[in-house]
Motif scaffolding. Structure first.
Motif, PDB file in Angstrom:
ATOM      1  N   ASP A 221       0.880  -1.166   0.000  1.00 22.59           N
ATOM      2  CA  ASP A 221       0.000   0.000   0.000  1.00 22.59           C
ATOM      3  C   ASP A 221       0.916   1.214   0.000  1.00 22.59           C
ATOM      4  O   ASP A 221       1.631   1.470   0.965  1.00 22.59           O
ATOM      5  CB  ASP A 221      -0.878  -0.057   1.259  1.00 22.59           C
ATOM      6  CG  ASP A 221      -1.847   1.112   1.357  1.00 22.59           C
ATOM      7  OD1 ASP A 221      -1.674   2.104   0.640  1.00 22.59           O
ATOM      8  OD2 ASP A 221      -2.776   1.015   2.181  1.00 22.59           O
ATOM      9  N   CYS A 222       0.919   1.947  -1.106  1.00 25.89           N
ATOM     10  CA  CYS A 222       1.879   3.031  -1.265  1.00 25.89           C
ATOM     11  C   CYS A 222       1.196   4.369  -1.155  1.00 25.89           C
ATOM     12  O   CYS A 222       0.322   4.694  -1.954  1.00 25.89           O
ATOM     13  CB  CYS A 222       2.550   2.941  -2.634  1.00 25.89           C
ATOM     14  SG  CYS A 222       3.292   1.336  -2.923  1.00 25.89           S
TER      15      CYS A 222
ATOM     16  N   ASP B 247      -2.845  15.768   4.431  1.00 25.68           N
ATOM     17  CA  ASP B 247      -3.590  14.555   4.771  1.00 25.68           C
ATOM     18  C   ASP B 247      -3.594  14.388   6.284  1.00 25.68           C
ATOM     19  O   ASP B 247      -2.606  14.702   6.955  1.00 25.68           O
ATOM     20  CB  ASP B 247      -2.925  13.310   4.156  1.00 25.68           C
ATOM     21  CG  ASP B 247      -3.343  13.103   2.715  1.00 25.68           C
ATOM     22  OD1 ASP B 247      -4.556  12.993   2.464  1.00 25.68           O
ATOM     23  OD2 ASP B 247      -2.462  13.071   1.838  1.00 25.68           O
TER      24      ASP B 247
ATOM     25  N   ARG C 185      -7.892  13.400  -7.638  1.00 21.74           N
ATOM     26  CA  ARG C 185      -8.055  14.589  -6.806  1.00 21.74           C
ATOM     27  C   ARG C 185      -8.978  15.591  -7.474  1.00 21.74           C
ATOM     28  O   ARG C 185      -8.710  16.034  -8.576  1.00 21.74           O
ATOM     29  CB  ARG C 185      -6.676  15.235  -6.611  1.00 21.74           C
ATOM     30  CG  ARG C 185      -6.062  14.893  -5.301  1.00 21.74           C
ATOM     31  CD  ARG C 185      -4.601  15.168  -5.329  1.00 21.74           C
ATOM     32  NE  ARG C 185      -4.278  16.556  -5.064  1.00 21.74           N
ATOM     33  CZ  ARG C 185      -3.051  16.947  -4.731  1.00 21.74           C
ATOM     34  NH1 ARG C 185      -2.086  16.060  -4.621  1.00 21.74           N
ATOM     35  NH2 ARG C 185      -2.788  18.201  -4.508  1.00 21.74           N
TER      36      ARG C 185
ATOM     37  N   GLN D 226       1.958  11.494  -3.221  1.00 18.39           N
ATOM     38  CA  GLN D 226       1.187  12.551  -3.870  1.00 18.39           C
ATOM     39  C   GLN D 226       1.925  13.041  -5.116  1.00 18.39           C
ATOM     40  O   GLN D 226       3.120  12.798  -5.252  1.00 18.39           O
ATOM     41  CB  GLN D 226       1.078  13.770  -2.944  1.00 18.39           C
ATOM     42  CG  GLN D 226       0.620  13.463  -1.550  1.00 18.39           C
ATOM     43  CD  GLN D 226       0.628  14.706  -0.684  1.00 18.39           C
ATOM     44  OE1 GLN D 226       1.636  15.376  -0.555  1.00 18.39           O
ATOM     45  NE2 GLN D 226      -0.503  15.008  -0.082  1.00 18.39           N
ATOM     46  N   THR D 227       1.206  13.785  -5.952  1.00 18.02           N
ATOM     47  CA  THR D 227       1.845  14.416  -7.105  1.00 18.02           C
ATOM     48  C   THR D 227       3.095  15.166  -6.631  1.00 18.02           C
ATOM     49  O   THR D 227       4.137  15.144  -7.280  1.00 18.02           O
ATOM     50  CB  THR D 227       0.868  15.421  -7.760  1.00 18.02           C
ATOM     51  OG1 THR D 227      -0.351  14.734  -8.038  1.00 18.02           O
ATOM     52  CG2 THR D 227       1.441  16.007  -9.034  1.00 18.02           C
TER      53      THR D 227
ATOM     54  N   ARG E 289      -7.953  13.485   3.256  1.00 24.95           N
ATOM     55  CA  ARG E 289      -7.499  14.864   3.093  1.00 24.95           C
ATOM     56  C   ARG E 289      -7.975  15.766   4.219  1.00 24.95           C
ATOM     57  O   ARG E 289      -9.097  15.652   4.706  1.00 24.95           O
ATOM     58  CB  ARG E 289      -8.009  15.438   1.767  1.00 24.95           C
ATOM     59  CG  ARG E 289      -7.506  14.737   0.533  1.00 24.95           C
ATOM     60  CD  ARG E 289      -6.073  14.980   0.198  1.00 24.95           C
ATOM     61  NE  ARG E 289      -5.751  16.369  -0.035  1.00 24.95           N
ATOM     62  CZ  ARG E 289      -4.617  16.781  -0.595  1.00 24.95           C
ATOM     63  NH1 ARG E 289      -3.705  15.889  -0.981  1.00 24.95           N
ATOM     64  NH2 ARG E 289      -4.371  18.042  -0.757  1.00 24.95           N
TER      65      ARG E 289
HETATM   66  C1  WT7 Z   1      -3.595  12.097  -2.471  1.00 26.26           C
HETATM   67  C2  WT7 Z   1      -2.630  12.423  -3.552  1.00 26.26           C
HETATM   68  C3  WT7 Z   1       0.385   9.599  -5.990  1.00 26.26           C
HETATM   69  C4  WT7 Z   1      -0.692   8.698  -5.783  1.00 26.26           C
HETATM   70  C5  WT7 Z   1      -1.832   8.954  -6.700  1.00 26.26           C
HETATM   71  C6  WT7 Z   1      -2.646  10.162  -6.356  1.00 26.26           C
HETATM   72  C7  WT7 Z   1      -4.315  10.145  -1.412  1.00 26.26           C
HETATM   73  C8  WT7 Z   1      -2.584   8.513  -2.252  1.00 26.26           C
HETATM   74  C9  WT7 Z   1      -2.743   6.889  -0.828  1.00 26.26           C
HETATM   75  C10 WT7 Z   1      -2.675   5.706  -0.020  1.00 26.26           C
HETATM   76  C11 WT7 Z   1      -4.261   6.668   1.394  1.00 26.26           C
HETATM   77  C12 WT7 Z   1      -3.637   7.912  -0.443  1.00 26.26           C
HETATM   78  C13 WT7 Z   1      -3.902  11.156  -0.360  1.00 26.26           C
HETATM   79  C14 WT7 Z   1      -2.947  12.052  -1.117  1.00 26.26           C
HETATM   80  N1  WT7 Z   1      -3.522   8.910  -1.367  1.00 26.26           N
HETATM   81  N2  WT7 Z   1      -2.119   7.302  -1.947  1.00 26.26           N
HETATM   82  N3  WT7 Z   1      -1.877   4.675  -0.326  1.00 26.26           N
HETATM   83  N4  WT7 Z   1      -3.449   5.648   1.083  1.00 26.26           N
HETATM   84  N5  WT7 Z   1      -4.391   7.802   0.669  1.00 26.26           N
HETATM   85  O1  WT7 Z   1      -1.844  11.312  -6.381  1.00 26.26           O
HETATM   86  O2  WT7 Z   1      -3.543  12.883  -7.219  1.00 26.26           O
HETATM   87  O3  WT7 Z   1      -1.513  13.746  -6.020  1.00 26.26           O
HETATM   88  O4  WT7 Z   1      -3.310  12.500  -4.774  1.00 26.26           O
HETATM   89  O5  WT7 Z   1      -4.121  10.785  -2.675  1.00 26.26           O
HETATM   90  O6  WT7 Z   1      -5.027  11.860   0.057  1.00 26.26           O
HETATM   91  O7  WT7 Z   1      -2.820  13.336  -0.567  1.00 26.26           O
HETATM   92  P1  WT7 Z   1      -2.529  12.671  -6.154  1.00 26.26           P
END
Ligand code: WT7
Length: 634
Positions: free
Chosen positions: A394-395, A485, A511, A398-399, A500
């Motif tokens: 489980d990774c 988060d 997002r 974020q961007t 979030r």
């Molecule tokens: C947001 C980032 C880079 C991953 C794809 C989305 C949520 C991401 C998890 C996880 C719980 C997660 C967070 C984060 N998120 N991975 N494994 N467990 N929440 O990238 O569009 O920049 O979104 O996705 O809320 O802030 P992103």
């Protein structure tokens, strides 16, 4: 025994993590040797809060690292990309073929006048040419700006205009669930509003004629036919931007997250390896679209830098039958599957039989990303898909983080997994959970997830907006990087992401800024005011729910008609992923005496929680009206 940080530090930390935290600069200097550098850096990190420069003075080319260095060695004929179209057609590109195409397309861009530092927008579905275009940009030092192909023409124009892209690479048609989507129509509409844009290149799909606008539009194949087969990679500074990727924030306009070459590529490469322990025989399938960061770091840059084989699939994972994803794994012998909880929940609904009809014994690891995974989906993924043989990574990231920051370090050591927890802070990441003043909270307490020190994958900044960069990430909790988060740590030190902390929704792993959606709604002439909140959803995790008040001249019109028009409007302005699942038309919003819409109350009403004290509301009849409507909608 003492729990929390100490426990982890003493018992679970890998030797690598110890090294990384003890002397970060020495450590990252060692790690960056995973890349081929034209010139070594003079300083590992220049940290001028809140701006970080990694591998200062170092020179390299990202495309060289993802392509050229492999064809010099014994990966020349190894499959780089296995592509499958929705109609079942397949194409395999070896590293050498990828090299040839990337060189030629780099020359195509040069011939159109694209130079180092120019921006090239890419608006394409999952096709090999999208990867070729990204790498070709990197080769000549152009900055790519990939826009998700599900975004509308307005969203595309906004991103082209903000980044001042000169060239757009796209295709005429996108296939989805057997249907054709006219991407060219969207591009044509968008291009009219983009002054910076000189040229559009279309990869032709299907056999219809593509109407080209003279002097502006070109066909990929025709340009490639006249291209030189070799272009020297541009020697880039480690801190030159590699790409811009727009993402949603708390205010109306999307943020142009910038990643720089040396730090980003080092981090994408190392986290790829630390998470999965990549072997040369792996077939890695990350189902993310190249329009998102996951598609940058773990479809393109991470795997290709390591010389891995990636799978790219064009279409919907449950089309034409619910077993499409399993069929692809079986057919190509996928060893690592990396997908999103929303996809798992969707496939789980179809039932186990669709999985069991396929031989998935090649799988050795499973991954999830994008949102917290609920334990029921985790268990199904683990036992039905992985046959209890494949750990689930489980990774969390974020961007902005460029690569995984909280993840089980499967490639380094094994840690016992807990369904729903992304486990521990990754190598070289000093994460903590703190209150609003930056003080660590005790175990099992909700707080803000922050990162204390810069890491190489950290965003370089926001495109042309240093103030917003500072305000969004460094001023929320002074001195540290705020992820926005919420999270908590349990007694064993496992980190659990709780969602979030800002106005951003997570819809099927995407997002969506509520402020952005509200902004679009009120830009429609019918709408006077709008408020958007997130409602929990069994498959998508969360869906947007909109409340709107109408301008007087529209009040009498049939609601169904208004709803249809508004949905179409959001489809056109933002794209289908942002369409609210419910729209409520109300005569007034619940507001404080100072005139602020109380979204908290709207949320409680929608999820059916007690709303508590509403004495701060100016007019409580708004709440009664909404309650009435909610009753009607059930
Ligand atoms: C947001 C980032 C880079 C991953 C794809 C989305 C949520 C991401 C998890 C996880 C719980 C997660 C967070 C984060 N998120 N991975 N494994 N467990 N929440 O990238 O569009 O920049 O979104 O996705 O809320 O802030 P992103």
């Amino acid at each position: 025994m003492k729990t929390g940080d100490k426990y982890i530090l003493l018992e679970k930390m890998s030797p690598l993590q110890k090294e990384a935290l003890e002397d970060p600069e020495k450590f990252w200097g060692e790690q960056a040797k995973c890349l081929d550098w034209e010139k070594t850096w003079s300083k590992v990190l220049d940290w001028d809060y809140p701006n970080a420069e990694w591998f200062v003075g170092g020179k390299l080319n990202a495309c060289y690292n993802c392509v050229d260095r492999h064809i010099k060695g014994n990966r020349r004929n190894k499959a780089a990309i296995i592509w499958e179209g929705e109609d079942g057609s397949c194409e395999v590109l070896t590293y050498y073929e990828l090299y040839r195409q990337v060189n030629m397309f780099a020359n195509v861009l040069q011939n159109l006048g694209v130079e180092k530092g120019d921006v090239v927008a890419i608006y394409m579905p999952m096709m090999t040419e999208a990867v070729v275009a990204m790498l070709a940009c990197a080769r000549i030092g152009a900055i790519h700006n990939t826009v998700f192909s599900g975004f509308s023409s307005e969203a595309l124009s906004e991103r082209i205009n903000n980044s001042k892209a000169k060239v757009l690479v796209s295709t005429n048609t996108l296939y989805r669930r057997g249907k054709k989507i006219d991407l060219k129509g969207i591009v044509d509409k968008s291009a009219l509003n983009c002054n910076s844009l000189n040229n559009v290149i279309y990869v032709p799909r299907g056999d219809e004629d593509i109407k080209l606008s003279f002097g502006r539009d070109y066909l990929w194949d025709e340009l490639m036919a006249g291209a030189r087969s070799r272009v020297e990679p541009e020697i880039m500074d480690s801190n030159d931007p590699l790409f811009i990727l727009y993402t949603s924030g708390t205010t109306g306009s999307p943020k142009g997250v910038v990643h720089a070459t040396g730090g980003y590529l080092t981090y994408a490469t190392k986290t790829m390896d630390w998470t999965w322990g990549i072997e040369d025989t792996d077939v890695f399938w990350c189902t993310a679209d190249i329009g998102w960061i996951t598609g940058h770091s773990y479809v393109v840059y991470g795997p290709l830098s390591l010389g891995s084989t990636i799978v790219i699939y064009e279409g919907a994972i449950d089309y034409p039958e619910p077993d499409r994803l399993w069929k692809i794994i079986e057919k190509h012998g996928v060893t690592i599957l990396y997908t999103a909880p929303t996809a798992i929940r969707m496939l789980m609904k179809y039932g186990e039989k669709w999985v069991k009809n396929h031989d998935l014994s090649t799988l050795r690891l499973l991954g999830t990303v994008g949102e917290p995974i609920n334990p029921r989906a985790w268990k199904w993924y683990y036992s039905v898909v992985g046959d209890k043989n494949c750990p689930i990574c489980d990774c969390y990231w974020q961007t902005e983080t460029g690569g995984h920051v909280i993840y089980p370090p499967n490639g380094i050591q094994t840690v016992p997994l807990k369904p729903g927890s992304a486990s521990f802070a990754g190598v070289g990441i000093e994460a903590d959970i703190v209150d609003k003043d930056g003080k660590s909270v005790p175990p099992n307490t909700k707080g803000n997830l922050i990162i204390k020190k810069p890491w190489p994958g950290m965003l370089k900044g926001l495109w042309n907006d240093p103030e917003r960069y500072k305000a969004s990430y460094w001023n929320k909790i002074p001195g540290v990087f705020a992820t926005s988060d919420y999270a908590t740590k349990d007694d064993d030190g496992y980190i659990w992401i709780l969602g979030r902390a800002d106005e951003v929704l997570n819809v099927a792993g995407h997002r969506i800024g509520t402020a952005e959606l509200e902004h679009e709604l009120v830009s429609n002439p019918m709408v006077a005011e709008s408020a958007v909140i997130g409602k929990p959803d069994e498959v998508k995790g969360e869906v947007p729910v909109a409340f709107v008040t109408l301008n007087p001249e529209y009040v009498g019109r049939p609601k169904e008609e208004l709803k249809k028009e508004l949905i179409q409007y959001i489809r056109d302005t933002m794209g289908p992923i942002a369409i609210p699942s419910i729209i409520f038309f109300v005569s007034k919003m619940p507001k404080t005496r100072s005139g602020k819409i109380m979204r908290r109350i709207l949320k409680k009403l929608v999820v059916g929680e007690e709303i508590g004290d509403i004495s701060t509301l100016e007019d409580t009849t708004s709440v009664d009206e909404i309650k009435q409507q909610l009753k009607g909608s059930k």
